[in-house]
Design a protein around this motif. Sequence first.
Motif: not given
Length: 162
Positions: A26-35, A74-78, A103-107, A109-114
Amino acid sequence: MTDRGARYDRNGEDEAERLDRHWNELLQELRLAQTGTQILFAFLLSIAFQAKFQEADSFTHDVYSGTLIASALAVGLFLAPVSFHRLVYRQRLRDRMLPIAGHMAAAGLVFLVIAMAGGVLLALDVVLSRSVALVVAALVLAWFTVFWYAIPAWVRANANGE
């Protein structure tokens, strides 16, 4: 070559090792999404202070507002799983923390898509007609939906039926 029906399994992995592995994944996934999300958020913040943006119509301001808010959420959830972990550190709650953090990470991603679709719409509205920009932004939204949600859901559904 592996059997199509074979599943990836960690033989001999105990519950604590499984939780640690899932947390690290999960941390590895979040590192990619956060940046990327943080860069998008910073870029969006700068737009509001441009003189030309002040002259934009209400549609542009509305799209911008929604996109900025989606990006901030999205930033807040990541970042939330990091805060969550810090607050429950050494409390032996990883088994309860992981599903919530997932669930926070999945949510997020939804806000990131938007936010991505909104950012595309904002940029294309400047260089194309509004109707074309709306169509392209809708196609981008559909593209993300297919690759981020529909295909994984299809694979998951078919894997469970084996």
